[in-house]
Design a protein around this motif. Structure first.
Motif, PDB file in Angstrom:
ATOM      1  N   ALA A 130      11.891   4.438   9.497  1.00  0.00           N
ATOM      2  CA  ALA A 130      11.833   5.799   9.888  1.00  0.00           C
ATOM      3  C   ALA A 130      11.929   5.540  11.524  1.00  0.00           C
ATOM      4  O   ALA A 130      11.496   4.486  12.136  1.00  0.00           O
ATOM      5  CB  ALA A 130      10.407   6.156   9.808  1.00  0.00           C
ATOM      6  N   ALA A 145      -5.172 -12.277  -4.217  1.00  0.00           N
ATOM      7  CA  ALA A 145      -6.275 -12.151  -5.007  1.00  0.00           C
ATOM      8  C   ALA A 145      -6.846 -10.514  -5.041  1.00  0.00           C
ATOM      9  O   ALA A 145      -7.289 -10.167  -4.291  1.00  0.00           O
ATOM     10  CB  ALA A 145      -7.608 -12.875  -4.601  1.00  0.00           C
ATOM     11  N   LEU A 160      -5.726  -6.260   0.974  1.00  0.00           N
ATOM     12  CA  LEU A 160      -5.046  -5.408   0.164  1.00  0.00           C
ATOM     13  C   LEU A 160      -6.044  -4.648  -0.943  1.00  0.00           C
ATOM     14  O   LEU A 160      -5.512  -3.503  -1.218  1.00  0.00           O
ATOM     15  CB  LEU A 160      -3.974  -6.075  -0.572  1.00  0.00           C
ATOM     16  CG  LEU A 160      -3.058  -4.960  -1.496  1.00  0.00           C
ATOM     17  CD1 LEU A 160      -2.470  -4.101  -0.749  1.00  0.00           C
ATOM     18  CD2 LEU A 160      -2.199  -6.108  -2.405  1.00  0.00           C
ATOM     19  N   THR A 186       0.723  -1.309  -0.105  1.00  0.00           N
ATOM     20  CA  THR A 186      -0.121  -0.087   0.071  1.00  0.00           C
ATOM     21  C   THR A 186       0.865   1.173  -0.239  1.00  0.00           C
ATOM     22  O   THR A 186       0.614   2.251  -0.447  1.00  0.00           O
ATOM     23  CB  THR A 186      -1.124   0.223   1.316  1.00  0.00           C
ATOM     24  OG1 THR A 186      -0.370  -0.043   2.493  1.00  0.00           O
ATOM     25  CG2 THR A 186      -2.031  -0.769   1.096  1.00  0.00           C
TER      26      THR A 186
HETATM   27  C1  LIG Z   1      -2.652 -15.292   4.582  1.00  0.00           C
HETATM   28  C2  LIG Z   1      -2.875 -14.004   4.137  1.00  0.00           C
HETATM   29  C3  LIG Z   1      -3.596 -13.770   2.793  1.00  0.00           C
HETATM   30  C4  LIG Z   1      -3.975 -12.814   2.390  1.00  0.00           C
HETATM   31  N1  LIG Z   1      -4.724 -12.487   1.130  1.00  0.00           N
HETATM   32  C5  LIG Z   1      -5.002 -11.525   0.587  1.00  0.00           C
HETATM   33  C6  LIG Z   1      -5.739 -11.608  -0.688  1.00  0.00           C
HETATM   34  O1  LIG Z   1      -5.821 -12.520  -1.373  1.00  0.00           O
HETATM   35  N2  LIG Z   1      -6.350 -10.422  -1.270  1.00  0.00           N
HETATM   36  C7  LIG Z   1      -6.168  -9.171  -0.459  1.00  0.00           C
HETATM   37  O2  LIG Z   1      -6.482  -8.153  -0.884  1.00  0.00           O
HETATM   38  N3  LIG Z   1      -5.459  -9.106   0.771  1.00  0.00           N
HETATM   39  C8  LIG Z   1      -5.024 -10.409   1.276  1.00  0.00           C
HETATM   40  N4  LIG Z   1      -4.252 -10.493   2.531  1.00  0.00           N
HETATM   41  C9  LIG Z   1      -4.013  -9.029   3.252  1.00  0.00           C
HETATM   42  C10 LIG Z   1      -3.008  -8.477   2.581  1.00  0.00           C
HETATM   43  O3  LIG Z   1      -1.829  -9.200   2.602  1.00  0.00           O
HETATM   44  C11 LIG Z   1      -2.431  -7.260   3.396  1.00  0.00           C
HETATM   45  O4  LIG Z   1      -3.720  -6.576   3.332  1.00  0.00           O
HETATM   46  C12 LIG Z   1      -1.456  -6.382   2.921  1.00  0.00           C
HETATM   47  O5  LIG Z   1      -0.301  -6.936   2.715  1.00  0.00           O
HETATM   48  C13 LIG Z   1      -1.227  -4.940   3.598  1.00  0.00           C
HETATM   49  O6  LIG Z   1      -0.230  -4.337   2.976  1.00  0.00           O
HETATM   50  P1  LIG Z   1       0.252  -3.040   3.790  1.00  0.00           P
HETATM   51  O7  LIG Z   1       1.434  -2.387   2.889  1.00  0.00           O
HETATM   52  O8  LIG Z   1      -0.779  -2.070   4.391  1.00  0.00           O
HETATM   53  O9  LIG Z   1       1.188  -3.556   4.916  1.00  0.00           O
HETATM   54  P2  LIG Z   1       2.530  -4.439   5.177  1.00  0.00           P
HETATM   55  O10 LIG Z   1       2.650  -5.274   4.132  1.00  0.00           O
HETATM   56  O11 LIG Z   1       2.547  -5.047   6.683  1.00  0.00           O
HETATM   57  O12 LIG Z   1       3.649  -3.321   4.930  1.00  0.00           O
HETATM   58  C14 LIG Z   1       4.101  -2.359   5.838  1.00  0.00           C
HETATM   59  C15 LIG Z   1       5.340  -2.196   5.640  1.00  0.00           C
HETATM   60  O13 LIG Z   1       5.945  -0.987   6.736  1.00  0.00           O
HETATM   61  C16 LIG Z   1       7.152  -1.250   7.020  1.00  0.00           C
HETATM   62  N5  LIG Z   1       7.474  -0.469   8.226  1.00  0.00           N
HETATM   63  C17 LIG Z   1       7.186  -0.856   9.391  1.00  0.00           C
HETATM   64  N6  LIG Z   1       7.648   0.152  10.373  1.00  0.00           N
HETATM   65  C18 LIG Z   1       8.403   1.028   9.810  1.00  0.00           C
HETATM   66  C19 LIG Z   1       9.229   2.017   9.999  1.00  0.00           C
HETATM   67  N7  LIG Z   1       9.132   2.548  11.327  1.00  0.00           N
HETATM   68  N8  LIG Z   1       9.622   2.745   8.997  1.00  0.00           N
HETATM   69  C20 LIG Z   1       9.612   2.548   7.633  1.00  0.00           C
HETATM   70  N9  LIG Z   1       8.940   1.427   7.325  1.00  0.00           N
HETATM   71  C21 LIG Z   1       8.271   0.478   8.386  1.00  0.00           C
HETATM   72  C22 LIG Z   1       7.338  -2.842   6.936  1.00  0.00           C
HETATM   73  O14 LIG Z   1       8.657  -3.101   6.726  1.00  0.00           O
HETATM   74  C23 LIG Z   1       6.474  -3.156   5.708  1.00  0.00           C
HETATM   75  O15 LIG Z   1       7.353  -3.147   4.510  1.00  0.00           O
HETATM   76  C24 LIG Z   1      -4.011 -11.628   3.089  1.00  0.00           C
HETATM   77  C25 LIG Z   1      -3.208 -11.573   4.430  1.00  0.00           C
HETATM   78  C26 LIG Z   1      -2.933 -12.816   4.942  1.00  0.00           C
HETATM   79  C27 LIG Z   1      -2.234 -12.831   6.120  1.00  0.00           C
END
Ligand SMILES: Cc1cc2nc3c(=O)[nH]c(=O)nc-3n(C[C@H](O)[C@H](O)[C@H](O)COP(=O)(O)OP(=O)(O)OC[C@H]3O[C@@H](n4cnc5c(N)ncnc54)[C@H](O)[C@@H]3O)c2cc1C
Length: 430
Positions: free
Chosen positions: A157, A72, A322, A42
């Motif tokens: 950060a 997905a 996601l 994201t």
């Molecule tokens: C088993 C499983 C299956 C899934 N399947 C699906 C699916 O089929 N379809 C779907 O839409 N969603 C799915 N999801 C959900 C999806 O994986 C998550 O919604 C998505 O990965 C979230 O992304 P994000 O970027 O918000 O968070 P994250 O992927 O957690 O990324 C957060 C980032 O922030 C960074 N970070 C943290 N602290 C700091 C800091 N202080 N400074 C700098 N960087 C930092 C971390 O290193 C990381 O890179 C699934 C989840 C699971 C658990």
């Protein structure tokens, strides 16, 4: 870039709006319109969306590590990726999802009929696409590296200073000053905490065991979700005769599965899948992820906007996580672009309030829907089981309700990306 912002730091940082962001700004103090913390999917999507709108953006966060999962991407998600120049990098690695099957495998007295949703019923070729997270993250990283107006500082950060005019993010390579901080730093979100935005949270006595596998029979581009008394067991098609698996179980059972030898695990999965895809062979890495939910009480405030898991986390049931995060991105990018087009302040309270209002219903609705479905599987409470069965019976029997559910599952915003067979002008859907 506002002069006030450029001079807001005592160290007289480089003002990115005055000299285009470039690798020369990799170190040292810097000013941008927007700082995005977290280089997960994201965060990268948001940074690309702001940069595509011509807004100077700094993305702060280490590159994403190895991730055995697949995602997905439903509804408008592929459109979002297309708009920010990522889809072209992942399309070849994606598999269309044409059919979704729900099968009651609870073995209980009150059981629901099998329900099958076909994308064709909505005049679509596919509900969305299943993509390996590795390919997805690579696609994002390639687009980030090529984007103008965007600088990626691949570091953590370390701290946030928030005042009335903006936010200063401290990193080992210098500070980043911006009028809006976008928190994409995942479920624990230090940026959310710094802004004083709290969440309502709860956990479940469940964990998701994830892996990928090959199988003898074709999946026919259908995903199959077995509803069991420990949670859903879901097979999602990958290219060829392969699928990804999300198996929700009690945590101790999920860990035990992850420790099984390949052959034993493969047979156990095939047994659980009632051999619908024939003999199976585990062929990918394994992961176990605990299940929990949290939803922010406010999605923005104090110059910080929450996107993705910083704002909401819901169990991986119905592939919502996601997809919701990418809708956050689309919504915030639209509001911020409009504001900056008029030389306004992207982090001002009016923009943040509008973002909070825009995302509340969608996120809360998904969190509650997934929670209810999950609880109806775990619960021995007969009325809850009955409600789920009646709902699925109605979905199986009444095409208009089925179409309504399908549109609901895809989420608001747009047609699914790709190839609608004919425009849904009169449907009012999506
Ligand atoms: C088993 C499983 C299956 C899934 N399947 C699906 C699916 O089929 N379809 C779907 O839409 N969603 C799915 N999801 C959900 C999806 O994986 C998550 O919604 C998505 O990965 C979230 O992304 P994000 O970027 O918000 O968070 P994250 O992927 O957690 O990324 C957060 C980032 O922030 C960074 N970070 C943290 N602290 C700091 C800091 N202080 N400074 C700098 N960087 C930092 C971390 O290193 C990381 O890179 C699934 C989840 C699971 C658990």
């Amino acid at each position: 870039m506002a002069d006030g912002l450029a001079s807001a730091s005592a160290d007289e940082p480089v003002a990115a709006g005055e000299a285009p962001l470039s690798p020369a700004h990799t170190d040292g103090d810097i000013v941008a319109e927007i700082a995005v913390v977290g280089a997960g999917p994201t965060g990268m999507a948001a940074a690309l969306a702001f940069a595509a709108a011509g807004i100077d953006t700094v993305l702060i966060g280490p590159p994403t590590g190895a991730d055995p999962r697949t995602t997905a991407l439903l509804g408008a998600s592929a459109d979002v990726l297309r708009e920010i120049g990522v889809w072209q990098h992942v399309e070849a690695a994606s598999t269309p999802l044409e059919t979704m099957r729900l099968i009651d495998d609870t073995g209980r007295l009150v059981r629901a009929p099998e329900v099958t949703f076909h994308a064709g019923e909505l005049d679509l070729d596919a509900f969305g696409w299943n993509v390996a997270n590795e390919a997805l993250n690579e696609g994002f990283a390639t687009a980030v590296a090529a984007a103008s107006n965007l600088l990626h500082r691949p570091v953590t950060a370390d701290g946030f200073e928030i005042d009335a005019a903006g936010v200063t993010v401290k990193t080992a390579r210098g500070s980043v000053r911006a009028r809006l901080l976008v928190a994409a730093d995942g479920a624990r979100s230090p940026a959310r905490e710094a802004a004083g935005l709290d969440v309502i949270s709860w956990s479940y006595p469940q964990a998701a065991f994830v892996t990928t596998l090959s199988h003898v029979r074709s999946h026919g581009l259908a995903s199959t979700e077995f509803h069991t008394t420990t949670g859903p067991f879901t097979l999602v098609p990958l290219a060829g005769r392969r699928s990804s698996l999300v198996w929700v179980e009690r945590p101790e059972r999920a860990n035990a599965l992850a420790a099984l030898a390949d052959g034993v695990l493969s047979r156990e999965i095939e047994r659980r899948a009632h051999s619908i895809l024939g003999a199976m062979q585990v062929d990918g890495p394994r992961g176990v992820l605990p299940l929990s939910t949290h939803v922010a009480r406010r999605f923005a405030g104090n110059r910080v906007a929450l996107i993705g898991e910083a704002g909401h986390r819901i169990p991986p049931i119905g592939a919502q996580g996601l997809n919701l995060g990418l809708r956050d991105v689309r919504s915030l990018a639209a509001l911020v672009s409009e504001e900056t087009r008029c030389n306004g302040d992207p982090g001002k309270a009016g923009v943040l309030d509008a973002y909070d209002r825009a995302r509340r219903t969608d996120v809360a609705g998904r969190a509650v829907g997934v929670d209810l479905l999950n609880r109806s599987l775990l619960s021995d409470f007969l009325p809850l089981q009955l409600a789920r069965s009646v709902g699925l019976y109605a979905a199986a029997e009444f095409p208009p309700l089925r179409r309504l559910l399908m549109r609901g599952g895809l989420g608001p915003g747009a047609l699914p990306a790709g190839r609608p067979r004919r425009p849904l002008v009169a449907s009012g859907g999506f």
